[in-house]
Motif scaffolding. Structure first.
Motif, PDB file in Angstrom:
ATOM      1  N   ALA A 135       0.814  -1.215   0.000  1.00 14.70           N
ATOM      2  CA  ALA A 135       0.000   0.000   0.000  1.00 14.70           C
ATOM      3  C   ALA A 135       0.849   1.268   0.000  1.00 14.70           C
ATOM      4  O   ALA A 135       0.343   2.359  -0.279  1.00 14.70           O
ATOM      5  N   GLN A 158      -0.948  -9.339  -8.135  1.00 15.51           N
ATOM      6  CA  GLN A 158      -2.373  -9.051  -8.340  1.00 15.51           C
ATOM      7  C   GLN A 158      -3.231  -9.694  -7.249  1.00 15.51           C
ATOM      8  O   GLN A 158      -4.185  -9.081  -6.764  1.00 15.51           O
ATOM      9  N   ALA A 161      -2.876  -7.620  -4.204  1.00 18.19           N
ATOM     10  CA  ALA A 161      -3.658  -6.388  -4.334  1.00 18.19           C
ATOM     11  C   ALA A 161      -5.138  -6.661  -4.096  1.00 18.19           C
ATOM     12  O   ALA A 161      -5.835  -5.868  -3.450  1.00 18.19           O
ATOM     13  N   ALA A 162      -5.619  -7.796  -4.604  1.00 22.08           N
ATOM     14  CA  ALA A 162      -7.018  -8.153  -4.400  1.00 22.08           C
ATOM     15  C   ALA A 162      -7.313  -8.376  -2.924  1.00 22.08           C
ATOM     16  O   ALA A 162      -8.387  -8.010  -2.427  1.00 22.08           O
ATOM     17  N   LYS A 163      -6.375  -8.978  -2.216  1.00 24.89           N
ATOM     18  CA  LYS A 163      -6.572  -9.182  -0.780  1.00 24.89           C
ATOM     19  C   LYS A 163      -6.516  -7.860  -0.018  1.00 24.89           C
ATOM     20  O   LYS A 163      -7.184  -7.700   1.014  1.00 24.89           O
ATOM     21  N   GLN A 164      -5.740  -6.912  -0.543  1.00 21.75           N
ATOM     22  CA  GLN A 164      -5.596  -5.617   0.118  1.00 21.75           C
ATOM     23  C   GLN A 164      -6.781  -4.697  -0.151  1.00 21.75           C
ATOM     24  O   GLN A 164      -7.301  -4.054   0.763  1.00 21.75           O
ATOM     25  N   TRP A 165      -7.229  -4.653  -1.421  1.00 14.45           N
ATOM     26  CA  TRP A 165      -8.241  -3.674  -1.809  1.00 14.45           C
ATOM     27  C   TRP A 165      -9.526  -4.283  -2.395  1.00 14.45           C
ATOM     28  O   TRP A 165     -10.437  -3.551  -2.758  1.00 14.45           O
ATOM     29  N   GLY A 166      -9.575  -5.600  -2.524  1.00 12.81           N
ATOM     30  CA  GLY A 166     -10.744  -6.245  -3.117  1.00 12.81           C
ATOM     31  C   GLY A 166     -10.479  -6.684  -4.546  1.00 12.81           C
ATOM     32  O   GLY A 166      -9.615  -6.115  -5.231  1.00 12.81           O
ATOM     33  N   ASP A 167     -11.239  -7.668  -5.013  1.00 16.29           N
ATOM     34  CA  ASP A 167     -11.006  -8.244  -6.340  1.00 16.29           C
ATOM     35  C   ASP A 167     -11.099  -7.213  -7.461  1.00 16.29           C
ATOM     36  O   ASP A 167     -10.384  -7.309  -8.469  1.00 16.29           O
ATOM     37  N   LYS A 168     -11.982  -6.232  -7.331  1.00 19.89           N
ATOM     38  CA  LYS A 168     -12.133  -5.236  -8.392  1.00 19.89           C
ATOM     39  C   LYS A 168     -10.876  -4.388  -8.570  1.00 19.89           C
ATOM     40  O   LYS A 168     -10.684  -3.767  -9.620  1.00 19.89           O
ATOM     41  N   GLU A 169     -10.018  -4.383  -7.561  1.00 24.26           N
ATOM     42  CA  GLU A 169      -8.782  -3.598  -7.613  1.00 24.26           C
ATOM     43  C   GLU A 169      -7.563  -4.507  -7.786  1.00 24.26           C
ATOM     44  O   GLU A 169      -6.441  -4.094  -7.464  1.00 24.26           O
ATOM     45  N   ARG A 172      -4.499  -3.005  -9.500  1.00 21.31           N
ATOM     46  CA  ARG A 172      -4.216  -1.635  -9.047  1.00 21.31           C
ATOM     47  C   ARG A 172      -2.732  -1.272  -9.155  1.00 21.31           C
ATOM     48  O   ARG A 172      -2.396  -0.117  -9.442  1.00 21.31           O
TER      49      ARG A 172
END
Length: 340
Positions: A135, A158, A161-169, A172
């Motif tokens: 982050a 990836q 990132a999905a675990k950090q901000w959700g699958d849609k991100e 990111r």
């Protein structure tokens, strides 16, 4: 043009077109084997097999002379293009490139995994003191990895990132990634002063970075993202190669298994093999430490790959849904995982 140069040219041009067209690789006679490997000690089993001519040895035991060629490429995209074009028979790359090719070739070349090259923790290392988690990366940072969006490092990033901000991100951080061979990326992290402030690498480059630059630190471990030890680097081929070259295929599997047993029993000799085959400029003691790392396991049975595969389907990176490792690994050999 040499075999190596031919592959470099392929990776830059024709391979991309052949991949897009889905052209089948030309048929090859039994007893010929061309293997693509990349950089790092994760390819040690191939180094041992090459150094001791284990594939040739097991071929003779099966009554088959085998001519073996090794070529070094960088990045899963280049390796995949070479496999689809028929310029190589066996690809060595991360689980990410395997899953990409398995998904795209179903019902055509039917590319699947042959075996793992072992379990290794892959580290995302940064020399930026402000970066303590993913982050903390900003637009001023660049994260080097072997192939943007395709390599296993890119895919694990990836997933993180999905675990950090959700699958849609999940993508990111993709804008911050940059394709760079491991040796070049390691040099940038060690030297500092460049836009490359992160490197998602593999052994021994990540350990060299940590040892040589006091500012370098581990931001992320692949084992943490994947929930434990996992096969990151694998070998794969088309179904046509497997079925039309049964003796060569079997000799290759048996050679890999012997190489894994050799490394476990002889870590010092294995380190010397790596240095000799790769003409590597690396501290021998550091190399032996990596090989003896309790988190590292040299074996050919793949482990813990399904979570990443299912994530890639969930976010739309691959179209076909894998329900077990048997879906993307050939399931007719004891080396393959059964639903792991």
């Amino acid at each position: 043009m040499t075999f190596r140069r031919r592959l470099v040219a392929l990776a830059a041009s024709a391979g991309v077109a052949l991949s897009a067209l889905g052209l089948a690789a030309p048929a090859r006679a039994e007893g010929q084997l061309r293997i693509a490997e990349q950089f790092g000690i994760v390819y040690l089993l191939l180094n041992v097999a090459q150094d001791q001519k284990l594939i040739e040895k097991h071929g003779k035991q099966l009554g088959q002379d085998i001519k073996v060629e090794f070529v070094k490429l960088s990045g899963g995209a280049a390796v995949n293009d070479a496999l689809l074009s028929g310029s190589i028979d066996v690809a060595g790359a991360g689980v990410g490139p395997l899953l990409t090719l398995w998904d795209r070739t179903r019902g055509k070349q039917d590319v699947k995994g042959i075996a793992s090259l072992g379990n290794f923790p892959y580290y995302l290392v940064s020399n930026n003191p402000n970066v303590k988690t993913i982050a903390d990366f900003t637009d001023k940072d660049r994260i080097a990895l072997p192939a943007v969006g395709v390599s296993v490092q890119a895919r694990i990033l990836q997933l993180a990132a999905a675990k950090q901000w959700g699958d849609k991100e999940f993508n990111r951080l993709d804008r911050l990634t940059q394709t760079l061979p491991h040796p070049d990326a390691a040099a940038a992290i060690i030297a500092g002063g460049t836009e490359i402030t992160g490197h998602f690498g593999n052994p021994p480059f990540q350990e060299q970075e940590l040892a040589a630059n006091p500012k370098a630190r581990i931001v992320l471990s692949s084992y943490d993202v994947l929930g434990g030890p996992a096969s990151a680097t694998v070998l794969y081929a088309t179904d046509k190669f497997r079925t039309t070259n049964p003796k060569t295929y079997r000799a290759f599997i048996e050679a890999l298994d012997e190489a894994a047993r050799f490394v476990k029993a002889n870590p010092e000799k294995a380190a010397d093999t790596y240095i000799r085959v790769n003409n590597a400029k690396i501290d021998r003691d550091l190399l032996i430490k990596i090989i003896k790392n309790p988190q590292v396991e040299y074996k050919i049975a793949p482990q813990n790959t399904l979570a990443l595969a299912q994530f890639l389907h969930r976010v739309g990176a691959i179209k076909n849904q894998p329900r077990a490792a048997n879906d993307y690994f050939f399931a007719d050999h004891p080396a393959t995982a059964r639903g792991d």
